[in-house]
Motif scaffolding. Structure first.
Motif, PDB file in Angstrom:
ATOM      1  N   CYS A   1      14.235  72.979 -10.593  1.00 46.51           N
ATOM      2  CA  CYS A   1      14.944  71.700 -10.492  1.00 46.51           C
ATOM      3  C   CYS A   1      15.855  71.456 -11.686  1.00 46.51           C
ATOM      4  O   CYS A   1      16.480  70.408 -11.778  1.00 46.51           O
ATOM      5  CB  CYS A   1      13.943  70.556 -10.337  1.00 46.51           C
TER       6      CYS A   1
ATOM      7  N   GLU B   1       8.424  67.446 -12.760  1.00 42.55           N
ATOM      8  CA  GLU B   1       9.422  66.908 -11.829  1.00 42.55           C
ATOM      9  C   GLU B   1       9.227  67.451 -10.418  1.00 42.55           C
ATOM     10  O   GLU B   1       9.225  66.709  -9.452  1.00 42.55           O
ATOM     11  CB  GLU B   1      10.833  67.242 -12.314  1.00 42.55           C
ATOM     12  N   CYS B   2       9.081  68.782 -10.309  1.00 41.02           N
ATOM     13  CA  CYS B   2       8.982  69.380  -8.974  1.00 41.02           C
ATOM     14  C   CYS B   2       7.630  70.032  -8.725  1.00 41.02           C
ATOM     15  O   CYS B   2       7.359  70.479  -7.615  1.00 41.02           O
ATOM     16  CB  CYS B   2      10.112  70.388  -8.778  1.00 41.02           C
TER      17      CYS B   2
ATOM     18  N   CYS C   1       5.916  72.197 -14.121  1.00 41.65           N
ATOM     19  CA  CYS C   1       7.001  71.226 -14.193  1.00 41.65           C
ATOM     20  C   CYS C   1       6.536  69.908 -13.583  1.00 41.65           C
ATOM     21  O   CYS C   1       6.023  69.877 -12.466  1.00 41.65           O
ATOM     22  CB  CYS C   1       8.216  71.759 -13.443  1.00 41.65           C
TER      23      CYS C   1
ATOM     24  N   SER D   1      15.351  70.545 -14.617  1.00 41.95           N
ATOM     25  CA  SER D   1      15.007  69.503 -15.579  1.00 41.95           C
ATOM     26  C   SER D   1      14.321  70.149 -16.780  1.00 41.95           C
ATOM     27  O   SER D   1      13.851  71.286 -16.704  1.00 41.95           O
ATOM     28  CB  SER D   1      14.074  68.485 -14.933  1.00 41.95           C
TER      29      SER D   1
ATOM     30  N   CYS E   1      13.543  73.986 -16.214  1.00 44.66           N
ATOM     31  CA  CYS E   1      12.827  74.414 -15.017  1.00 44.66           C
ATOM     32  C   CYS E   1      13.764  75.207 -14.127  1.00 44.66           C
ATOM     33  O   CYS E   1      14.862  74.743 -13.818  1.00 44.66           O
ATOM     34  CB  CYS E   1      12.294  73.188 -14.283  1.00 44.66           C
TER      35      CYS E   1
HETATM   36 ZN   LIG Z   1      11.016  71.540 -11.872  1.00 43.36          ZN
END
Ligand SMILES: [Zn+2]
Length: 59
Positions: free
Chosen positions: A34, A46-47, A44, A36, A31
């Motif tokens: 972030c 995660e973010c 994504c 990840s 990503c």
């Molecule tokens: Zn991300």
């Protein structure tokens, strides 16, 4: 009469056909927001961003 195969499929032929059935390791990309690992062409997890824009609200 039912449509039945004339010959039994041999072990070798059965295994050879199934040699294509395995799924490979899923491709992951980093990503840009972030850093990840995420699936390509997907938001994504995660973010919650995609192509640099916030798509999901992440807690
Ligand atoms: Zn991300």
């Amino acid at each position: 009469m039912g449509a039945l195969p004339k010959r039994k499929i041999s072990k070798q032929r059965k295994r050879n056909r199934r040699s294509h059935h395995a799924i490979d390791v899923p491709t992951l990309v980093k990503c840009p927001d972030c850093n990840s690992m995420k699936l390509p062409h997907q938001v994504c997890q995660e973010c919650g961003t995609y192509k640099g824009i916030q798509v999901l609200q992440v807690e």
